[in-house]
Design an enzyme around this catalytic site. Structure first.
Site, mmCIF file in Angstrom:
data_model
loop_
_atom_site.group_PDB
_atom_site.id
_atom_site.type_symbol
_atom_site.label_atom_id
_atom_site.label_comp_id
_atom_site.label_asym_id
_atom_site.label_seq_id
_atom_site.Cartn_x
_atom_site.Cartn_y
_atom_site.Cartn_z
ATOM 1 N N GLU A 39 -5.021 1.127 -1.946
ATOM 2 C CA GLU A 39 -4.007 0.308 -2.634
ATOM 3 C C GLU A 39 -4.133 0.490 -4.143
ATOM 4 O O GLU A 39 -4.166 -0.478 -4.910
ATOM 5 C CB GLU A 39 -4.188 -1.167 -2.255
ATOM 6 C CG GLU A 39 -4.163 -1.407 -0.755
ATOM 7 C CD GLU A 39 -4.278 -2.875 -0.342
ATOM 8 O OE1 GLU A 39 -4.093 -3.764 -1.190
ATOM 9 O OE2 GLU A 39 -4.552 -3.115 0.844
ATOM 10 N N GLU B 100 -10.236 -7.619 4.362
ATOM 11 C CA GLU B 100 -10.798 -8.694 3.525
ATOM 12 C C GLU B 100 -11.604 -9.745 4.283
ATOM 13 O O GLU B 100 -11.370 -10.942 4.120
ATOM 14 C CB GLU B 100 -9.674 -9.361 2.730
ATOM 15 C CG GLU B 100 -8.905 -8.386 1.848
ATOM 16 C CD GLU B 100 -7.794 -9.042 1.033
ATOM 17 O OE1 GLU B 100 -7.567 -10.252 1.171
ATOM 18 O OE2 GLU B 100 -7.155 -8.311 0.253
HETATM 19 C C1 XIL Z 1 0.529 -7.775 -1.396
HETATM 20 C C2 XIL Z 1 1.968 -7.310 -1.475
HETATM 21 O O1 XIL Z 1 2.021 -6.188 -2.336
HETATM 22 C C3 XIL Z 1 2.843 -8.410 -2.012
HETATM 23 O O2 XIL Z 1 4.227 -8.029 -1.942
HETATM 24 C C4 XIL Z 1 2.637 -9.701 -1.203
HETATM 25 O O3 XIL Z 1 3.383 -10.745 -1.806
HETATM 26 C C5 XIL Z 1 1.176 -10.070 -1.148
HETATM 27 O O4 XIL Z 1 0.421 -8.965 -0.638
HETATM 28 N N1 XIL Z 1 -4.403 -6.724 -0.691
HETATM 29 C C6 XIL Z 1 -3.727 -6.273 0.408
HETATM 30 C C7 XIL Z 1 -2.250 -6.127 0.355
HETATM 31 O O5 XIL Z 1 -4.358 -5.866 1.399
HETATM 32 O O6 XIL Z 1 -1.642 -6.344 1.607
HETATM 33 C C8 XIL Z 1 -1.643 -7.053 -0.678
HETATM 34 O O7 XIL Z 1 -0.249 -6.780 -0.761
HETATM 35 C C9 XIL Z 1 -2.327 -6.871 -2.018
HETATM 36 C C10 XIL Z 1 -3.806 -7.193 -1.913
#
Ligand code: XIL
Length: 380
Positions: free
Chosen positions: A268, A163
């Site tokens: 994701e 990001e």
């Molecule tokens: C999220 C997790 O799923 C949550 O448990 C935590 O509270 C916040 O982060 N982008 C990413 C992930 O790269 O690491 C994030 O994961 C979701 C968005």
């Protein structure tokens, strides 16, 4: 036979028939979930994975573990390798859970993903205070060298930078960027490649289907390549909804990234079934909409999805996987962000206390209609 006996016999026969039907249905669904799995169905196409939480990594959640071992051939750590967890103070690393995570992947011959080395969010507070570039470089070196070398040959793919871009494709003004400009990105890729030359290195971000952000990623990858640095893939997070993004936008990004000579991964994947706050776009974890908590309009499926919504979800997943299959030569991996619906972060983000249904398995670990639609693509 008296009328009464006849009636008793009829009722008993009916009960027997209904219960035998029930068994039949149960058996069919059990065999289906035993004989087929996502990882086997897609084994000649791409890896299929899930993000694991702490109790899964520690194998306390045995129901999840059974499903993970059956369905997936790659894993990602949902939170346990983020900077604030693994390197909470300058000279303190906490490897306990990360070691267990890697061991679990090795035990099951899975492709093990490291998530993530450099990210502005869930960063240890002591790193937010760094003001000069020499200290920043030293800290990044220490962080990447220590972690990547520890798991050399064991972590197969690293999300090196997460990001780093804004929605318009410009650089996000994180503390890394404020102190070092975009040099922190090339530094991170250089260090990771030196620490483990065989690991695959990925740039990961959300909303990478957006044309402007896509442009930013293309510039970023070209810039790393022009410096002679190794980058193997672009990770599209894929926190999507029932309505968007369009398949066309996703496809255009797959084509644009593949044209750079790197692989695409969907890192994701989840599809929210719930309405989003009107101005929410993307997956910025710092966004939260407290005013909507306990608003029933924002939580329309507190028990389960309606039949219509479950069908819509199944059709959306099917269309997305059809697109993935069309471009399987460009795609390395598809990872779901969680194992079952009850464990998804989308139950507490961006509004806490909702009941979301974004994955392929329900809260009781049963495969949903979406699961069967996705699998059926391989039988067509
Ligand atoms: C999220 C997790 O799923 C949550 O448990 C935590 O509270 C916040 O982060 N982008 C990413 C992930 O790269 O690491 C994030 O994961 C979701 C968005």
């Amino acid at each position: 036979m008296t009328h009464r006996i006849k009636k008793i016999l009829l009722v008993s026969a009916l009960i027997l028939w209904v219960s035998s039907c029930k068994n039949e249905v149960k058996e069919i669904s059990n065999t289906q979930s035993k004989d087929t799995s996502l990882k086997d169905a897609f084994k000649s196409d791409f890896l299929i994975g899930a993000a694991l939480n702490k109790s899964q990594i520690e194998e306390k959640d045995t129901l999840s573990i059974n499903l993970i071992e059956r369905e997936f051939n790659t894993i990602s750590p949902e939170n346990e390798m983020k900077w604030e967890q693994i390197h909470p103070q300058k000279d303190t690393f906490y490897f306990d859970v990360a070691d267990k995570y890697v061991a679990l992947g090795e035990k099951n011959n899975m492709h093990v993903v490291g998530h993530t080395l450099i990210w502005h969010s869930q960063l240890a507070p002591w790193m937010q205070d760094v003001k000069d570039s020499l200290t920043m470089v030293k800290n990044i070196e220490h962080h990447i060298n220590t972690i990547v070398k520890r798991y050399k040959g064991k972590i197969d793919t690293w999300d090196v930078v997460n990001e780093a871009l804004n929605e318009d494709g410009s650089f996000r003004t994180s503390n890394f960027y404020k102190v070092m400009g975009d040099n922190f990105i090339s530094l991170a890729f250089k260090l990771a490649a030196e620490a483990d030359p065989d690991a695959k290195l990925v740039y990961n971000d959300y909303n990478l289907w957006k044309p402007e952000k896509r442009g930013g990623v293309v510039r970023l990858v070209k810039d790393l390549q022009a410096q002679g640095l190794k980058i193997d893939g672009v990770g599209m997070q894929a926190h999507w909804s029932l309505e968007g993004p369009s398949l066309k936008d996703i496809e255009n990004s797959i084509l644009a990234y593949a044209a750079l000579g790197v692989k695409v991964s969907f890192t994701e994947l989840d599809i929210t079934a719930l309405p989003n706050p009107w101005d929410l776009d993307g997956a910025a974890v710092e966004q939260n909409y407290e005013q909507y908590e306990n608003d029933p309009k924002m939580n329309p499926y507190p028990e389960k999805l309606s039949v219509a919504a479950a069908t819509q979800m199944a059709n959306r997943y099917e269309a997305i996987f059809k697109l993935f299959l069309k471009h399987k030569d460009k795609i390395d991996r598809v990872t779901f962000w969680g194992v079952n619906d009850g464990q998804s972060w989308l139950n507490y983000w961006p509004i806490s206390g909702r009941t979301n249904h974004p994955l392929l398995f329900d809260r009781d670990f049963n495969p949903k209609k979406a699961y069967y639609n996705v699998l059926a693509l391989k039988n067509k």
